[in-house]
Design an enzyme around this catalytic site. Structure first.
Site, PDB file in Angstrom:
ATOM      1  N   LEU A 197       0.812  -1.214   0.000  1.00 30.41           N
ATOM      2  CA  LEU A 197       0.000   0.000   0.000  1.00 30.41           C
ATOM      3  C   LEU A 197       0.848   1.269   0.000  1.00 30.41           C
ATOM      4  O   LEU A 197       0.419   2.290  -0.528  1.00 30.41           O
ATOM      5  CB  LEU A 197      -0.942   0.007   1.207  1.00 30.41           C
ATOM      6  CG  LEU A 197      -1.874  -1.199   1.337  1.00 30.41           C
ATOM      7  CD1 LEU A 197      -2.932  -0.937   2.391  1.00 30.41           C
ATOM      8  CD2 LEU A 197      -2.520  -1.552   0.001  1.00 30.41           C
ATOM      9  N   GLU A 252       2.248   6.729   6.349  1.00 29.20           N
ATOM     10  CA  GLU A 252       3.531   6.907   5.667  1.00 29.20           C
ATOM     11  C   GLU A 252       4.143   8.279   5.938  1.00 29.20           C
ATOM     12  O   GLU A 252       5.361   8.408   6.073  1.00 29.20           O
ATOM     13  CB  GLU A 252       3.382   6.656   4.164  1.00 29.20           C
ATOM     14  CG  GLU A 252       2.979   5.229   3.798  1.00 29.20           C
ATOM     15  CD  GLU A 252       3.921   4.166   4.358  1.00 29.20           C
ATOM     16  OE1 GLU A 252       5.092   4.471   4.643  1.00 29.20           O
ATOM     17  OE2 GLU A 252       3.457   3.019   4.537  1.00 29.20           O
TER      18      GLU A 252
HETATM   19 ZN   LIG Z   1       4.770   1.558   8.298  1.00 25.45          ZN
END
Ligand SMILES: [Zn+2]
Length: 432
Positions: A197, A252
């Site tokens: 992802l 992230e």
């Molecule tokens: Zn991570």
């Protein structure tokens, strides 16, 4: 042998897709770089400690940090060329979650209320590009590369993944990483199945490398699988029981700002270096199990808490993530005052440095909103959390009043298009 078995697993049965899916390869990115440049992982840890020390000495600061963002959409199919409305939605999700203004904070268990915190970090689309021209903060690149994922990538070799960051290799070159948060959006699937992802690089400015740089093997920034962007993405990730709310980016960017996984990428003896997150033995695997308490260590002053599945730096389902902690916020401030200092200080990539002064008042409002700008206003748009334009009107000199009586209570973004080509943005709240 392990590799061979994994390869057979992947090759033989797509029904094992859930095992194939990786939420995040940020830790793997550090390992990859460390193989090529021994000492890298140790240097990352040293930088973490430096930022942590700063945050303990100084923070969390009371400053509000603004990070200019550029999204690089690299696509091979029309579906991968996700619309502006999805990217705008992602930006709003970033701002909501980092400001702890997301509605689902109400799901937070009471034991974590003392540690949950807003980050005082906000994100804005880049206002000017590296050449000094006005930009909407989005680049779009049609690529012959059908996927940047590969079996090499699956096994932790980032050579193919990193091509998205290079124009010569079918991607798009980074904008100056010291001035912009670069977020690439692309397909990283393998045989049409999502396997990863997202991933991010840790704070730069490491010893032995030029100031503000990362080693050549990893371009600084964040990479996202295109179906994981925003909470209004029209593309299906194709993973059963996985709901996308745009929180891969939240996670992230957390890594990009120095945070580690809450379970410390190890057992109870491994810590994430953050004192107000409870220890855990491993990641929550897309679940929301509120009974889990895998380590007995206490959080100072609070005792032995459950595993914090609410934390964005876990792998719990996006539907049960809803918060960072105060000390995670402080660590990120430490990074923004040290390794990523230029990103938020005197940064011409942002909008504040354009010599355009914009203010919206009253904010919050329940009826009228007056917008004043130092530049001539050409047009105004009010955009909702889904990126939908709800109101569009011509500007009137330097001052224009918007009528928002019909708007439902909530957060909105006002886009102020100036006659000189620049675009400013302000977040406003409507209350009823
Ligand atoms: Zn991570």
């Amino acid at each position: 042998m392990k590799k061979l078995l994994l390869l057979l697993t992947v090759g033989c049965s797509l029904s094992l897709q859930a095992q194939m899916l990786h939420r995040c390869y940020s830790k793997e990115a550090i390992s990859y770089q460390n193989q090529l440049t021994p000492g890298f992982a140790e240097a990352v840890d040293q930088q973490f400690e430096l930022a942590k020390q700063w945050s303990q000495d100084n923070g969390p600061t009371r400053s509000l940090y603004t990070i200019p963002v550029v999204f690089h959409v690299v696509y091979n199919t029309p579906e991968e060329n996700i619309p502006d409305s999805v990217i705008w939605n992602q930006l709003v999700r970033l701002n909501e979650d980092y400001a702890r203004m997301n509605a689902d904070t109400s799901n937070m268990r009471s034991e974590f209320m003392p540690v949950a915190g807003a980050t005082q970090i906000q994100f804005m689309m880049a206002g000017i590009d590296p050449q000094g021209n006005p930009t909407n903060g989005i680049t779009r690149t049609s690529s012959a590369t059908t996927s940047f994922g590969s079996f090499n990538a699956f096994f932790g070799d980032f050579t193919d993944l990193e091509k998205v960051k290079s124009t010569a290799d079918g991607g798009h070159d980074a904008w100056d990483g010291t001035r912009y948060l670069n977020i690439w959006i692309c397909d990283m699937s393998i045989n049409g199945q999502a396997f990863l992802l997202g991933y991010a690089t840790p704070p730069a400015n490491l010893p032995n490398w030029p100031v503000g740089s990362t080693p050549d093997n990893l371009g600084d920034g964040v990479v996202l699988q295109y179906q994981c962007v925003g909470s209004n993405n029209p593309n299906d990730l194709g993973v059963a029981n996985y709901t996308v709310l745009g929180r891969t980016a939240i996670h992230e960017v957390g890594h990009y700002l120095g945070l580690r996984h809450v379970w410390g990428d190890g057992d109870c003896t491994m810590d994430d270096g953050i004192n107000d997150t409870p220890d855990a033995t491993d990641a929550s695997q897309q679940d929301c199990d509120q009974t889990k308490n895998t380590c007995n260590a206490d959080v100072v002053g609070l005792g032995d808490l459950h595993d914090m599945i609410e934390n964005y730096m876990d792998y719990s389902a996006e539907t049960c993530q809803n918060s960072f902690t105060d000390q995670q916020a402080a660590l990120m401030h430490g990074v923004l005052e040290n390794q990523r200092y230029d990103l938020v200080h005197n940064n011409p990539a942002g909008l504040e440095e354009l010599a355009v002064s914009v203010s919206c008042f009253p904010n919050p409002t329940n009826d009228f909103l007056t917008v004043i700008s130092s530049e001539l206003i050409e047009q105004l748009e009010v955009v909702d959390l889904n990126g939908k334009v709800l109101l569009e009107t011509k500007g009137n000199g330097n001052k224009t009043t918007l009528e928002l009586q019909a708007f439902e209570a909530g957060m909105y973004t006002v886009l102020i298009h100036h006659s000189n080509g620049t675009v400013a943005q302000q977040r406003v709240a409507v209350v009823k």
